[in-house]
Design a protein around this motif. Structure first.
Motif, short mmCIF file in Angstrom:
data_model
loop_
_atom_site.label_atom_id
_atom_site.label_comp_id
_atom_site.label_asym_id
_atom_site.label_seq_id
_atom_site.Cartn_x
_atom_site.Cartn_y
_atom_site.Cartn_z
N ASN A 74 36.58 65.38 45.61
CA ASN A 74 35.93 64.09 45.83
C ASN A 74 36.84 62.90 45.54
O ASN A 74 36.50 62.01 44.76
CB ASN A 74 34.65 63.99 45.00
N PRO A 75 38.01 62.84 46.19
CA PRO A 75 38.90 61.70 45.95
C PRO A 75 38.29 60.42 46.52
O PRO A 75 37.44 60.44 47.41
CB PRO A 75 40.16 62.08 46.72
N THR A 76 38.72 59.30 45.98
CA THR A 76 38.27 58.02 46.52
C THR A 76 39.35 57.47 47.44
O THR A 76 40.55 57.69 47.22
CB THR A 76 38.00 57.00 45.39
N PHE A 77 38.94 56.79 48.47
CA PHE A 77 39.84 56.23 49.45
C PHE A 77 39.56 54.74 49.62
O PHE A 77 38.40 54.31 49.52
CB PHE A 77 39.68 56.91 50.82
N ASP A 78 40.59 54.02 49.93
CA ASP A 78 40.42 52.62 50.29
C ASP A 78 39.60 52.58 51.59
O ASP A 78 39.77 53.41 52.47
CB ASP A 78 41.80 51.97 50.51
#
Length: 87
Positions: A74-78
């Motif tokens: 569950n990485p966060t992305f711009d």
């Protein structure tokens, strides 16, 4: 498919993994060109995610191997990460 126990593959940082092997491939399921005969799969015991695959031909020679060492759940992305401007 056979379960071969627990191993610590160095390719995935010696994480504890379940090891499964499928052999022989008969028929070769459309992969006759590569003569795929054996597939080894490693499943991380903590995340239950596949972290490795090793494929071998009919003679036991390596066809390919894939190892996933740095999996981020569950990485966060711009918000602009997947736009044409980001390319």
């Amino acid at each position: 498919m056979k379960y071969l126990g627990i191993e610590r593959p160095k390719e995935v940082g010696n994480r504890l993994c379940y090891k499964f092997v499928r052999t022989p491939y008969d028929p070769p399921e459309g992969l006759a060109k590569e003569n795929l005969n054996e597939l080894t799969i490693y499943i991380d015991m903590q995340t239950m995610m596949q972290v490795g695959s090793v494929l071998k031909d009919m003679e036991g020679k390596l066809i390919a191997e894939y190892f996933f060492r740095e999996i981020e759940l569950n990485p966060t992305f711009d918000e602009k990460q997947f736009t044409m401007d980001a390319i």
